[in-house]
Design a protein around this motif. Structure first.
Motif, PDB file in Angstrom:
ATOM      1  N   ALA A   1       0.827  -1.213   0.000  1.00  0.00           N
ATOM      2  CA  ALA A   1       0.000   0.000   0.000  1.00  0.00           C
ATOM      3  C   ALA A   1       0.855   1.255   0.000  1.00  0.00           C
ATOM      4  O   ALA A   1       0.418   2.321  -0.459  1.00  0.00           O
ATOM      5  N   LEU A   2       2.094   1.140   0.499  1.00  0.00           N
ATOM      6  CA  LEU A   2       3.032   2.264   0.518  1.00  0.00           C
ATOM      7  C   LEU A   2       3.972   2.240  -0.688  1.00  0.00           C
ATOM      8  O   LEU A   2       4.955   2.983  -0.728  1.00  0.00           O
ATOM      9  N   ASP A   3       3.660   1.382  -1.657  1.00  0.00           N
ATOM     10  CA  ASP A   3       4.488   1.232  -2.870  1.00  0.00           C
ATOM     11  C   ASP A   3       5.896   0.746  -2.544  1.00  0.00           C
ATOM     12  O   ASP A   3       6.873   1.155  -3.188  1.00  0.00           O
ATOM     13  N   ILE A   4       6.008  -0.124  -1.550  1.00  0.00           N
ATOM     14  CA  ILE A   4       7.287  -0.726  -1.185  1.00  0.00           C
ATOM     15  C   ILE A   4       7.232  -2.202  -1.554  1.00  0.00           C
ATOM     16  O   ILE A   4       6.380  -2.948  -1.072  1.00  0.00           O
ATOM     17  N   ALA A   5       8.135  -2.613  -2.424  1.00  0.00           N
ATOM     18  CA  ALA A   5       8.197  -4.011  -2.848  1.00  0.00           C
ATOM     19  C   ALA A   5       8.789  -4.872  -1.735  1.00  0.00           C
ATOM     20  O   ALA A   5       9.549  -4.377  -0.883  1.00  0.00           O
ATOM     21  N   VAL A   6       8.469  -6.149  -1.758  1.00  0.00           N
ATOM     22  CA  VAL A   6       8.920  -7.072  -0.715  1.00  0.00           C
ATOM     23  C   VAL A   6       9.746  -8.195  -1.334  1.00  0.00           C
ATOM     24  O   VAL A   6       9.289  -8.885  -2.250  1.00  0.00           O
ATOM     25  N   GLN A   7      10.962  -8.337  -0.837  1.00  0.00           N
ATOM     26  CA  GLN A   7      11.759  -9.521  -1.147  1.00  0.00           C
ATOM     27  C   GLN A   7      11.700 -10.390   0.105  1.00  0.00           C
ATOM     28  O   GLN A   7      12.351 -10.104   1.105  1.00  0.00           O
ATOM     29  N   GLY A   8      10.888 -11.416   0.050  1.00  0.00           N
ATOM     30  CA  GLY A   8      10.657 -12.253   1.224  1.00  0.00           C
ATOM     31  C   GLY A   8      11.554 -13.471   1.215  1.00  0.00           C
ATOM     32  O   GLY A   8      11.535 -14.262   0.272  1.00  0.00           O
ATOM     33  N   CYS A   9      12.348 -13.632   2.275  1.00  0.00           N
ATOM     34  CA  CYS A   9      13.328 -14.716   2.346  1.00  0.00           C
ATOM     35  C   CYS A   9      12.871 -15.793   3.320  1.00  0.00           C
ATOM     36  O   CYS A   9      12.487 -15.491   4.460  1.00  0.00           O
ATOM     37  N   PHE A  10      12.929 -17.031   2.870  1.00  0.00           N
ATOM     38  CA  PHE A  10      12.535 -18.178   3.678  1.00  0.00           C
ATOM     39  C   PHE A  10      13.692 -19.164   3.775  1.00  0.00           C
ATOM     40  O   PHE A  10      14.517 -19.258   2.862  1.00  0.00           O
ATOM     41  N   VAL A  11      13.731 -19.919   4.889  1.00  0.00           N
ATOM     42  CA  VAL A  11      14.765 -20.924   5.115  1.00  0.00           C
ATOM     43  C   VAL A  11      14.098 -22.287   5.235  1.00  0.00           C
ATOM     44  O   VAL A  11      13.136 -22.456   5.995  1.00  0.00           O
ATOM     45  N   PHE A  12      14.608 -23.255   4.481  1.00  0.00           N
ATOM     46  CA  PHE A  12      14.111 -24.628   4.564  1.00  0.00           C
ATOM     47  C   PHE A  12      15.120 -25.504   5.306  1.00  0.00           C
ATOM     48  O   PHE A  12      16.326 -25.362   5.131  1.00  0.00           O
ATOM     49  N   GLY A  13      14.594 -26.399   6.135  1.00  0.00           N
ATOM     50  CA  GLY A  13      15.455 -27.346   6.840  1.00  0.00           C
ATOM     51  C   GLY A  13      15.445 -27.184   8.343  1.00  0.00           C
ATOM     52  O   GLY A  13      16.180 -27.886   9.054  1.00  0.00           O
ATOM     53  N   LEU A  14      14.621 -26.254   8.851  1.00  0.00           N
ATOM     54  CA  LEU A  14      14.503 -26.100  10.304  1.00  0.00           C
ATOM     55  C   LEU A  14      13.938 -27.387  10.912  1.00  0.00           C
ATOM     56  O   LEU A  14      13.274 -28.180  10.230  1.00  0.00           O
ATOM     57  N   ASP A  15      14.177 -27.589  12.180  1.00  0.00           N
ATOM     58  CA  ASP A  15      13.825 -28.869  12.802  1.00  0.00           C
ATOM     59  C   ASP A  15      12.323 -29.162  12.796  1.00  0.00           C
ATOM     60  O   ASP A  15      11.922 -30.324  12.893  1.00  0.00           O
ATOM     61  N   HIS A  16      11.486 -28.133  12.695  1.00  0.00           N
ATOM     62  CA  HIS A  16      10.045 -28.361  12.628  1.00  0.00           C
ATOM     63  C   HIS A  16       9.563 -28.593  11.198  1.00  0.00           C
ATOM     64  O   HIS A  16       8.392 -28.944  10.990  1.00  0.00           O
ATOM     65  N   ASP A  17      10.415 -28.412  10.209  1.00  0.00           N
ATOM     66  CA  ASP A  17      10.001 -28.556   8.819  1.00  0.00           C
ATOM     67  C   ASP A  17       9.764 -30.021   8.448  1.00  0.00           C
ATOM     68  O   ASP A  17      10.571 -30.895   8.784  1.00  0.00           O
ATOM     69  N   THR A  18       8.656 -30.257   7.744  1.00  0.00           N
ATOM     70  CA  THR A  18       8.392 -31.550   7.121  1.00  0.00           C
ATOM     71  C   THR A  18       8.341 -31.328   5.612  1.00  0.00           C
ATOM     72  O   THR A  18       8.521 -30.202   5.132  1.00  0.00           O
ATOM     73  N   THR A  19       8.069 -32.358   4.858  1.00  0.00           N
ATOM     74  CA  THR A  19       8.047 -32.219   3.403  1.00  0.00           C
ATOM     75  C   THR A  19       6.888 -31.353   2.913  1.00  0.00           C
ATOM     76  O   THR A  19       6.843 -30.995   1.730  1.00  0.00           O
ATOM     77  N   ASP A  20       5.958 -30.999   3.798  1.00  0.00           N
ATOM     78  CA  ASP A  20       4.853 -30.105   3.412  1.00  0.00           C
ATOM     79  C   ASP A  20       5.299 -28.650   3.315  1.00  0.00           C
ATOM     80  O   ASP A  20       4.598 -27.819   2.733  1.00  0.00           O
ATOM     81  N   VAL A  21       6.444 -28.322   3.880  1.00  0.00           N
ATOM     82  CA  VAL A  21       6.833 -26.923   4.011  1.00  0.00           C
ATOM     83  C   VAL A  21       7.038 -26.244   2.661  1.00  0.00           C
ATOM     84  O   VAL A  21       6.767 -25.046   2.518  1.00  0.00           O
TER      85      VAL A  21
END
Length: 463
Positions: A300-320
């Motif tokens: 809404a403020l005309d600011i683009a988002v580069q969203g970074c995610f990490v895979f492999g955390l201990d709670h992650d399953t193959t659904d992540v």
């Protein structure tokens, strides 16, 4: 005196032009800052080599060769350092990897520099000129970036045509948080160092660009400093891009000020959608934020988002993988980025996985955020590697790009070009990163040597 400063290439650039090619690289600040710190009275001739865009001569005509090292470039750095030392050249190593594992780095150098180099690098050069080079130079306990004599980076020493932009700036260093996987608190501590706002503004004015990039790890770590900086940016009428934590969601006034200061894009460390995963990463504070709401507010403020995610955390399953891709599409994240959890040496994550006998390799070239180097908790290394690659391809398929950019209302050429660049990356990830490296020995942890920091004569740990 002739000085050669080198930034060795990492895995991304093991092919001559890398995945993206030279035109999408921004000019790094490290070498140009080190060049500016060379004492004038030495009358030194300084040469800079960024191996990501150019070849480094195998026989450098230099009296002293300095290399800056991140973990992913350590193998290449040591190869170059050993080669030059065999030729009788004096070699100095510095950078975050050296600070994290100084004893390892010292075996490949005549001298190493740990911590930030504003004080130690000039002293090292004076010592070398006087014939009394020491083996170890440590960041002083009273280190500060608030100094009247701080020089501006020598950006002119690189060819601007080799980079997407030379307009790269830094206002602060390090971050107040202590995320388990982050190198910054382990290498430099949690104290944030700040340059005077007036100095930062002068630097921006000198370069004169209307689009600039801040490489600070967390521009809003100190809200008072951030407000002073953003207020001072308003009269410049520039467009800037930088990094922030999601905690800006709790300060609507600061968000408005960020927008008025000219911000047009923020990289946010979202990491994971799972609160248990945030706890794994020591990033519980992210759990206080509604990601979708924050992304909507920024758009809404005309600011683009580069969203970074990490895979492999201990709670992650193959659904992540599928869940994260769908979230990125539904919320219209302009540029989603995925990384594999990486236990960089010296971090709490590395120590924990080592104790749990879950590390699979100490080949530092694989520690680049795109290789599986440890045994995940709830999936196999192969499932983590293939799921990661699948997520990249899914979020950058044409229909996904259209849906994300439509939601974000981001149709300018820069946004489209960046998405096409990442689409190319996604479809070449397997070829460039050789994701099958570990599959013949899945689940076979290695026995790791201990990593003992170098100690000074007073028996205190440096770095």
């Amino acid at each position: 005196m002739k000085i050669a400063l080198i930034s060795p290439k990492g895995p991304l650039y093991r092919h001559r032009a890398g995945i993206f090619g030279k035109s999408l690289r921004y000019q790094p600040l490290t070498l140009t800052t080190l060049a500016a710190l060379v004492p004038e009275e030495l009358h030194a001739e300084v040469m800079l080599f960024d191996e990501g865009i150019q070849d480094v001569p195998s026989d450098l005509e230099a009296d002293l060769i300095g290399l800056t090292v991140i973990t992913g470039t350590a193998r290449r750095t040591y190869e170059l350092a050993d080669q030059y030392r065999a030729q009788g050249k004096t070699v100095v190593l510095g950078g975050p990897h050296v600070t994290l594992v100084p004893q390892e780095a010292a075996a490949h150098a005549d001298a190493i520099v740990t911590g930030y180099a504003e004080d130690t690098w000039p002293q090292l050069l004076r010592d070398f000129s006087a014939g009394c080079l020491q083996a170890l130079y440590c960041q002083a306990p009273d280190f500060s970036l608030d100094r009247p004599d701080m020089p501006f980076a020598r950006r002119d020493m690189f060819d601007s045509k080799q980079y997407l932009t030379q307009a790269v700036f830094e206002a602060t260093r390090s971050c107040a948080h202590d995320c388990e996987f982050c190198v910054a608190p382990s290498a430099w501590g949690r104290k944030q160092f700040q340059k005077p706002v007036s100095w930062v503004i002068d630097d921006i004015r000198r370069v004169g660009a209307k689009r600039i990039l801040f490489v600070d790890l967390n521009l809003v770590s100190d809200r008072q400093y951030a407000r002073e900086l953003f207020t001072a940016l308003i009269p410049l009428k520039i467009r800037w891009f930088g990094l922030s934590t999601v905690l800006i969601a709790h300060d609507p006034e600061l968000l408005e000020l960020i927008a008025r200061s000219g911000c047009r894009g923020l990289l946010l460390g979202l990491e994971t959608l799972d609160k248990g995963g945030l706890s794994d990463a020591r990033k519980k504070f992210n759990g206080s934020v509604d990601y979708a709401g924050l992304i909507g507010d920024l758009h809404a403020l005309d600011i683009a988002v580069q969203g970074c995610f990490v895979f492999g955390l201990d709670h992650d399953t193959t659904d992540v993988f599928d869940e994260t891709v769908q979230f990125a599409i539904d919320t219209g994240i302009d540029l989603p980025r995925f990384a594999l959890l990486t236990p960089f040496p010296g971090t709490p994550l590395h120590h924990r996985l080592k104790e749990q006998n879950r590390l699979l390799t100490l080949d530092w070239e694989l520690y680049d955020g795109q290789h599986v180097v440890f045994q995940p908790m709830n999936m196999s290394p192969q499932e983590l590697a293939t799921g990661h690659e699948r997520a990249w391809k899914a979020v950058y398929r044409p229909s996904a790009i259209v849906r994300r950019l439509w939601k974000a209302r981001a149709w300018e050429p820069l946004a489209i070009g960046a998405n096409l660049g990442y689409r190319f990356y996604a479809h070449n990830l397997h070829r460039f990163y050789n994701c099958d490296w570990h599959l013949s020995s899945v689940g076979t942890p290695i026995n790791l040597p201990s990593m003992v920091p170098i100690k000074t004569k007073s028996n205190t740990v440096c770095g």
